[in-house]
Design an enzyme around this catalytic site. Structure first.
Site, PDB file in Angstrom:
ATOM      1  N   HIS A  85     -11.006  -2.411   9.951  1.00 45.03           N
ATOM      2  CA  HIS A  85      -9.799  -3.167  10.768  1.00 45.03           C
ATOM      3  C   HIS A  85     -10.429  -4.082  12.408  1.00 45.03           C
ATOM      4  O   HIS A  85     -10.328  -4.788  12.224  1.00 45.03           O
ATOM      5  CB  HIS A  85      -9.239  -2.836  10.429  1.00 45.03           C
ATOM      6  N   LYS A  93      -9.863   1.310  -5.207  1.00 47.06           N
ATOM      7  CA  LYS A  93     -10.315   0.868  -3.966  1.00 47.06           C
ATOM      8  C   LYS A  93     -11.165   1.672  -2.998  1.00 47.06           C
ATOM      9  O   LYS A  93     -10.579   2.924  -3.093  1.00 47.06           O
ATOM     10  CB  LYS A  93      -9.041   0.093  -2.926  1.00 47.06           C
ATOM     11  N   HIS A  94     -12.106   1.165  -2.136  1.00 45.79           N
ATOM     12  CA  HIS A  94     -12.288   0.096  -1.769  1.00 45.79           C
ATOM     13  C   HIS A  94     -14.227   0.093  -2.164  1.00 45.79           C
ATOM     14  O   HIS A  94     -14.434   0.378  -1.767  1.00 45.79           O
ATOM     15  CB  HIS A  94     -12.364   0.132  -0.325  1.00 45.79           C
ATOM     16  N   ARG A  96      -7.321  10.608   3.031  1.00 41.78           N
ATOM     17  CA  ARG A  96      -6.649   9.306   1.541  1.00 41.78           C
ATOM     18  C   ARG A  96      -7.022   9.641  -0.055  1.00 41.78           C
ATOM     19  O   ARG A  96      -7.136   9.297  -1.012  1.00 41.78           O
ATOM     20  CB  ARG A  96      -6.694   8.364   2.175  1.00 41.78           C
ATOM     21  N   ASP A 109      -9.846  -6.785   0.379  1.00 41.41           N
ATOM     22  CA  ASP A 109      -9.131  -6.027   1.397  1.00 41.41           C
ATOM     23  C   ASP A 109      -9.047  -6.951   2.233  1.00 41.41           C
ATOM     24  O   ASP A 109      -9.094  -8.398   2.866  1.00 41.41           O
ATOM     25  CB  ASP A 109     -10.025  -5.567   2.293  1.00 41.41           C
ATOM     26  N   ASP A 122       0.977  -0.823   0.096  1.00 41.52           N
ATOM     27  CA  ASP A 122      -0.027   0.410  -0.005  1.00 41.52           C
ATOM     28  C   ASP A 122       0.495   1.535  -0.147  1.00 41.52           C
ATOM     29  O   ASP A 122       1.443   1.071   1.288  1.00 41.52           O
ATOM     30  CB  ASP A 122      -0.961   0.131   1.234  1.00 41.52           C
TER      31      ASP A 122
END
Length: 580
Positions: free
Chosen positions: A252, A239-240, A209, A325, A140
Site C-alpha cells: 500500500h 492471493k497474492h 492471514r 491488487d 475481502d
C-alpha cells in the site's frame, strides 16, 4: 410361375420404395425439429443478450463481437465506492459505460442491509443495458482480522488458527460459512484465500492471514478453503501471486522487494499456487511485489508479462481470471509513474480485471489513455478483447451454474442469514481445535487452583468468558490499539494492580501490549503469569519467564472463548504451532 415371381418382385419394390419415402419424411421432420429447437448460432442473432440460451463459449464470442471498445474496456474494470452507498458517479459508470465489476470495501459495510440494497440497485442498472451483462461484486472477507464486510458478520479465528489445527475440514468449513454470509448480500466474488507463507516472522502485513510457513500445507488448506467458498456460491481468489510472505513491507505504501533466487521461488513461493491451480481455482490476484533476482528491472509481478503470462499462464497452465491488487496502492503507481500508465501496463502484463479502490472520474487519463491505445494499437486492443471475453465467459459459467449468490439479494432476509447460525457453532469448535500450549507449567487453572485471578486485556468476550470461569476475578483494561502514552501508563500500573492477585492472565495482540506484558516478568515466580497470544505467536517468543503461554492466533470471540476454556481445564489444547 414366372408371372407370379415377377408380380411378387414388383410388390417388394413398391414396399421398399414406400419404406424409403417414409424414412426420408421422418428424417426431414427430425431435421426440421432440430432447426426449430436450435435456431441460428448466436453470432447470427440480432437480439441476443447475456441470458440467451446458447453454449457459453459461443455466447461469449457473440457478446464480445457486439461490444464497442468502450464497453470492452469497461468490462475489465472494477471500482469501489466510498461512503455508505454507491455514488452517482459509480451508478453512471454502471448505467452508461457498462462497468464490469464493483468492490465492497470495509469503509461502507456496517449496515449490511444497506449493502444488499446497494448491490441490488447496481445489478438492476446493469440489467437495463442492452446486453444485460451482470456485475461481479467482490470484497475481502478472508476471515481473521481481514473482514471488509462488517455489521454482524462472523469474526472468525482466521487462517493461522486453521494452520494450527491442520485439518482441511476446518479450512473447508471456514470458507463455506464465511462466504455463505456474504453471498446473502449478493456478493459473488471473494479475494480469499490468502495463501502467502508466513516466511518473514516480523511481517505485520501477512502474519496471521497466512496458514503458516509450510508451502505444501498452505496449498492443501487453501484449496480446501476455496472449495468451501465455491460450495457457498462465491468465487474464491487465491492471493497474492506469486507470494507476499517474505517481506515486512506493505505494498500500500511502496513496492516490496523479495530478494530470493529462482530455486527458492519455485520450491517455496509457487507451491501453494500450484495446489490451487490443480484444483481449478477460478481466480488469482496478482501482487505488487518485486523479485529483483528474477527480474532485475524491479517490475512488480502485477505489471509483469514475465510473471503473469510466462509463469502463471504458460508454465503453470493457469486458465482462470487474473485480477490485480488495488491499483491505487503505491506499489503499482510508483513503479509505473502514473495511474493511467499502471492500468495500461496491467493489461499488457495479462491481467483480466483491473481494480481501483475509488471510482474514477469519467474522463480521467486511466480511461481516455487506454481507449486511445486501443484505437491505435491493434495488439493492445486484442489484449483488452481477450480479457473482456474471459471475464464474460467466467460470468456465464458462474451465473448459469447451479450455485450462485442471488443477483438481487433479499434485504429482508439479512438478519436471518447473518451471522450464520451453523457457522457460529463451527467456529467455536474450530477455535478449540487450534489452541496451542506453547508452555503449560501450571495448566489448568480451576476455580480452586487459580486463587484470585486478574484479567488483563481489551476484548469484551475475554472478560465475559473469564468472569464465567473465575467469578470473582479482577480486571485491568486497556485499548486494543494503544498509543505510546497509554502503553507507558499500562506498563507502570499493571504491576501495582497485580500485587493483590495470585494468577494474572494477560492478552498480547501487538508490540504495545507485549511491552506491557513484559513488565510482569518482574513478579514471575511469585505470581502465576498466564499469556494469551491473541495474534502472532512471534510476539511472545521470548516470554520464557511466564508460567503458561497459550496461542489463540486471533482476537475473534470464538478464539477468546476457546483460550479461556483451555486455561480453565475444559479441554486439552490440541493445536500445533504452524510456524517455527
Amino acid at each position: 410361375m414366372k408371372a407370379a415371381i415377377t408380380k411378387m418382385s414388383k410388390s417388394k419394390n413398391y414396399f421398399q420404395a414406400k419404406k424409403t419415402a417414409a424414412s426420408f419424411a421422418t428424417a426431414l421432420a427430425f431435421a426440421l425439429a432440430l432447426l426449430l429447437a436450435f435456431p441460428k448460432n448466436a453470432a447470427a442473432q440480432d437480439d441476443i443478450n447475456f441470458w440467451s440460451d446458447y453454449p457459453n463459449e459461443e455466447l461469449a464470442d457473440a457478446l464480445v463481437a457486439r461490444m464497442s471498445d468502450e464497453e470492452l474496456y469497461s468490462q475489465i474494470l472494477m471500482f469501489g465506492w466510498a461512503g455508505a452507498e454507491p455514488s452517482d458517479l459509480l451508478n453512471e459508470w454502471v448505467s452508461s459505460r457498462g462497468l464490469g465489476s464493483v468492490k465492497v470495501f470495509g469503509w461502507n459495510t456496517d449496515n449490511t442491509t444497506l449493502v444488499a440494497r446497494s448491490v441490488k440497485t447496481l445489478q438492476q442498472k446493469a440489467q437495463k443495458r442492452k446486453l444485460q451483462i451482470p456485475l461481479f461484486v467482490a470484497t475481502d472477507q478472508e476471515g481473521g482480522w481481514i473482514r471488509h464486510v462488517k455489521g454482524n458478520t462472523s469474526i472468525t479465528p482466521g487462517n493461522l488458527s486453521i494452520g494450527a489445527s491442520g485439518y482441511p475440514y476446518d479450512a473447508y468449513y471456514s470458507g463455506y460459512y464465511i462466504n455463505r454470509e456474504i453471498a446473502a448480500l449478493g456478493i459473488n466474488m471473494n479475494f480469499a484465500p490468502t495463501i502467502d507463507l508466513y516466511t518473514d516472522k516480523n511481517s505485520t502485513i501477512i502474519g496471521t492471514r497466512s496458514f503458516g510457513e509450510n508451502a505444501r500445507i498452505a496449498g492443501i488448506l487453501g484449496a480446501a478453503w476455496a472449495k468451501g467458498c465455491l460450495d457457498a456460491g462465491v468465487i474464491p481468489t487465491a492471493k497474492h501471486f506469486p507470494g507476499h510472505g517474505d517481506t515486512q513491507n506493505d505494498s500500500h505504501l511502496f513496492l516490496p522487494s523479495i530478494n530470493i533466487d529462482q530455486k527458492t521461488f519455485e520450491n517455496r513461493e509457487l507451491v501453494p499456487f500450484k495446489y490451487l491451480i490443480q484444483n481449478d481455482v477460478p481466480a488469482i490476484m496478482s501482487g505488487h511485489l518485486s523479485f529483483p533476482q528474477l527480474r532485475p528491472n524491479g517490475e512488480p509481478a502485477s505489471l509483469s508479462e514475465y510473471f503473469l503470462t510466462e509463469i502463471l499462464r504458460k508454465q503453470l497452465g493457469y486458465k482462470g481470471l487474473i485480477i490485480t491488487d488495488d491499483m491505487m496502492m503505491n506499489g503499482a503507481t510508483m513503479y509505473a509513474g502514473s495511474v493511467s500508465r499502471a492500468f495500461k501496463m496491467a493489461i499488457d502484463a495479462g491481467n483480466d480485471i483491473v481494480i481501483s479502490s475509488t471510482t474514477a472520474q469519467l474522463d480521467e487519463p486511466l480511461w481516455t489513455g487506454v481507449i486511445a491505445s486501443m484505437k491505435r494499437d491493434t495488439d493492445f486492443r486484442q489484449k483488452v478483447v481477450t480479457a473482456a471475453r474471459r471475464v464474460i465467459l467466467a460470468k456465464l459459467n458462474y451465473y448459469k451454474g447451479k450455485n450462485t449468490a442471488p443477483l438481487y439479494p433479499d434485504e429482508n432476509q439479512i438478519d436471518q442469514r447473518i451471522p450464520d447460525k451453523e457457522g457460529q457453532k463451527f467456529f467455536l469448535d474450530q477455535a478449540c481445535r487450534s489452541i496451542t500450549a506453547l508452555k503449560k507449567k501450571s495448566l489448568p487453572f480451576t476455580k480452586e487452583s487459580a486463587g484470585k485471578v486478574l484479567l488483563c486485556g481489551s476484548e469484551p468476550q475475554f472478560f465475559k468468558a473469564g468472569k464465567e470461569r473465575w467469578p470473582n476475578s479482577g480486571e485491568f483494561r486497556f485499548n486494543y490499539a494503544m498509543g505510546p502514552n497509554e502503553t507507558q501508563w499500562a506498563a507502570e500500573n499493571i504491576l501495582s494492580t497485580a500485587q493483590g492477585y495470585d494468577t494474572i492472565i494477560m492478552c498480547v495482540a501487538d508490540q504495545n501490549s507485549a511491552a506491557v506484558a513484559k513488565s510482569l516478568s518482574a513478579i514471575a515466580g511469585r505470581k502465576r503469569v498466564v499469556i494469551f497470544a491473541i495474534m502472532s505467536p512471534v510476539l511472545v517468543k521470548d516470554f520464557d519467564w511466564a508460567d503458561t503461554i497459550l496461542l489463540g492466533y486471533s482476537y475473534s470471540p470464538y478464539a477468546l472463548e476457546a483460550l479461556v476454556g483451555a486455561a480453565a481445564g475444559e479441554f486439552v489444547p490440541p493445536g500445533t504451532e504452524p510456524i517455527n
